[in-house]
Design an enzyme around this catalytic site. Structure first.
Site, PDB file in Angstrom:
ATOM      1  N   LYS A   1      30.338 105.702  -5.012  1.00 29.75           N
ATOM      2  CA  LYS A   1      30.694 104.347  -4.802  1.00 29.75           C
ATOM      3  C   LYS A   1      30.461 103.342  -5.544  1.00 29.75           C
ATOM      4  O   LYS A   1      31.360 102.486  -6.010  1.00 29.75           O
ATOM      5  CB  LYS A   1      29.822 104.112  -3.554  1.00 29.75           C
ATOM      6  CG  LYS A   1      30.051 104.544  -2.200  1.00 29.75           C
ATOM      7  CD  LYS A   1      29.442 103.895  -0.907  1.00 29.75           C
ATOM      8  CE  LYS A   1      27.920 103.551  -1.094  1.00 29.75           C
ATOM      9  NZ  LYS A   1      27.069 104.716  -1.001  1.00 29.75           N
TER      10      LYS A   1
ATOM     11  N   ARG B   1      25.719  99.167   7.358  1.00 27.19           N
ATOM     12  CA  ARG B   1      25.447 100.620   7.302  1.00 27.19           C
ATOM     13  C   ARG B   1      25.117 100.814   8.880  1.00 27.19           C
ATOM     14  O   ARG B   1      25.056 102.133   9.149  1.00 27.19           O
ATOM     15  CB  ARG B   1      23.707 100.706   6.554  1.00 27.19           C
ATOM     16  CG  ARG B   1      23.916 100.603   5.126  1.00 27.19           C
ATOM     17  CD  ARG B   1      24.020 102.236   4.772  1.00 27.19           C
ATOM     18  NE  ARG B   1      23.052 102.574   3.530  1.00 27.19           N
ATOM     19  CZ  ARG B   1      22.765 101.997   2.452  1.00 27.19           C
ATOM     20  NH1 ARG B   1      23.679 100.768   1.940  1.00 27.19           N
ATOM     21  NH2 ARG B   1      22.171 102.486   1.365  1.00 27.19           N
TER      22      ARG B   1
ATOM     23  N   ARG C   1      22.824 111.519 -12.030  1.00 25.77           N
ATOM     24  CA  ARG C   1      23.040 110.038 -12.105  1.00 25.77           C
ATOM     25  C   ARG C   1      22.224 109.244 -12.602  1.00 25.77           C
ATOM     26  O   ARG C   1      20.808 109.460 -12.655  1.00 25.77           O
ATOM     27  CB  ARG C   1      23.168 109.585 -10.416  1.00 25.77           C
ATOM     28  CG  ARG C   1      23.555 108.094 -10.449  1.00 25.77           C
ATOM     29  CD  ARG C   1      24.150 107.483  -9.103  1.00 25.77           C
ATOM     30  NE  ARG C   1      23.069 107.580  -8.114  1.00 25.77           N
ATOM     31  CZ  ARG C   1      23.503 107.167  -6.968  1.00 25.77           C
ATOM     32  NH1 ARG C   1      24.588 106.875  -6.760  1.00 25.77           N
ATOM     33  NH2 ARG C   1      22.237 107.224  -6.101  1.00 25.77           N
TER      34      ARG C   1
ATOM     35  N   ARG D   1      17.273 106.649 -10.620  1.00 23.88           N
ATOM     36  CA  ARG D   1      16.604 105.589  -9.552  1.00 23.88           C
ATOM     37  C   ARG D   1      15.748 106.391  -8.626  1.00 23.88           C
ATOM     38  O   ARG D   1      15.576 107.403  -8.604  1.00 23.88           O
ATOM     39  CB  ARG D   1      17.844 105.459  -8.770  1.00 23.88           C
ATOM     40  CG  ARG D   1      18.716 104.142  -8.676  1.00 23.88           C
ATOM     41  CD  ARG D   1      19.946 103.848  -8.262  1.00 23.88           C
ATOM     42  NE  ARG D   1      19.922 104.258  -6.671  1.00 23.88           N
ATOM     43  CZ  ARG D   1      20.686 104.011  -5.776  1.00 23.88           C
ATOM     44  NH1 ARG D   1      21.758 103.582  -6.158  1.00 23.88           N
ATOM     45  NH2 ARG D   1      20.367 104.472  -4.365  1.00 23.88           N
TER      46      ARG D   1
ATOM     47  N   ARG E   1      17.812 110.284   2.869  1.00 23.92           N
ATOM     48  CA  ARG E   1      19.157 109.166   2.870  1.00 23.92           C
ATOM     49  C   ARG E   1      20.366 109.730   3.534  1.00 23.92           C
ATOM     50  O   ARG E   1      21.263 109.406   4.185  1.00 23.92           O
ATOM     51  CB  ARG E   1      19.293 108.838   1.441  1.00 23.92           C
ATOM     52  CG  ARG E   1      18.275 107.555   0.835  1.00 23.92           C
ATOM     53  CD  ARG E   1      18.361 107.617  -0.496  1.00 23.92           C
ATOM     54  NE  ARG E   1      19.396 107.056  -0.990  1.00 23.92           N
ATOM     55  CZ  ARG E   1      19.879 107.302  -2.254  1.00 23.92           C
ATOM     56  NH1 ARG E   1      19.322 108.126  -2.960  1.00 23.92           N
ATOM     57  NH2 ARG E   1      21.088 106.817  -2.728  1.00 23.92           N
TER      58      ARG E   1
END
Ligand code: AMP
Length: 258
Positions: free
Chosen positions: A39, A116, A155, A188, A199
């Site tokens: 995203k 969300r 990432r 992160r 998540r």
């Protein structure tokens, strides 16, 4: 030059520098998708293409974390974030409401990570309705779980400007250093295996009804997120262009881009 999102990171009353140019038709869009689907990367490209501002609620919380000292509500929000849980609806809605100036922006906006839940979506519709606007499109990226896990492992995000890289599919020119601002690239803290699992569960529980909510309103645009960032971007723009026809009445529901 892109706006610096000062309004978004403060309270919506601080003007951005530069002020976004007046758009003939300011687009207001939402970007959805499970964590790791790409995203952030696509948001940057879409915003550049449509000259909209990238408004990510996750960035708000991460920014607050660096800034401190936090209010009790913000402390609770940050604790939820660190454990991979959703921040309570009331807190998120209030934070976005405080920044409704950004939703009204003459340059349009791309909301990323908000809403969300259905409750957040209803609150957003109400906020937009209050100043006579509406959402133009909700882009939902879709991808198989195994591919997502592989993506999240590599990432890396810039500590300073939040640009997103990937060790193999989108590496920076110098390992560990941001191409855009020279900041340090970090993993992160909610990209740990435990937090990722939580998540994903949260996304399944909370966001599926949200997609049904937007699908029912004919605003949902499903886009397969497989392939290189450029391929996904081309697919997204191609589908958006046919979706964003001048009149809502001409818009075909249940769009799927494969
Ligand atoms: P993101 O960068 O969008 O993955 O967001 C990082 C974290 O911030 C999430 O895992 C949540 O803890 C929190 N967060 C961001 N946006 C929201 C939202 N709209 N509702 C609840 N929690 C959120």
């Amino acid at each position: 030059m892109h706006p610096n999102r000062d309004g978004w990171f403060s309270d919506g009353n601080v003007p951005c520098d530069p002020v976004p140019p007046l758009s003939k038709r300011p687009l207001r869009m939402v970007l959805m998708g499970p964590p790791g689907v790409g995203k952030g990367t696509q948001a940057t490209r879409i915003c550049k293409s449509f000259r909209t501002c990238h408004l990510a609620t996750g960035d708000l919380f991460r920014n607050a974390q660096c800034e401190g000292p936090a209010t009790p509500a913000m402390k609770a929000a940050l604790a939820a974030m660190q454990q991979g849980r959703l921040v309570p609806d009331d807190v998120v809605i209030e934070m976005v409401r405080e920044r409704s100036g950004c939703l009204k922006c003459q340059g349009g906006c791309l909301l990323d990570g908000f809403p969300r839940t259905v409750r957040q979506a209803e609150a957003l519709d109400q906020m937009l309705d209050e100043f006579g606007a509406h959402l133009d499109a909700v882009i939902a990226f879709e991808m198989a779980i195994e591919a997502i896990v592989a993506r999240l492992g590599g990432r890396r995000t810039c500590r300073s400007c939040r640009a997103v890289f990937h060790e193999t599919s989108n590496p920076p020119a110098t390992p560990g250093i941001c191409d855009q601002c020279g900041g340090n690239l970090v993993r992160r803290e909610d990209d740990t295996p435990e937090a990722i699992r939580t998540r994903m569960e949260v996304y399944d529980h909370e966001s599926r009804p949200l997609m049904e909510y937007y699908d029912a309103g004919g605003r949902l645009l499903r886009v397969t997120a497989d392939g290189s960032p450029q391929e996904v971007f081309n697919r997204t723009i191609g589908c958006l262009s046919s979706f964003l026809v001048p009149s809502d009445a001409q818009r075909a529901p249940n769009h799927v881009a494969r």
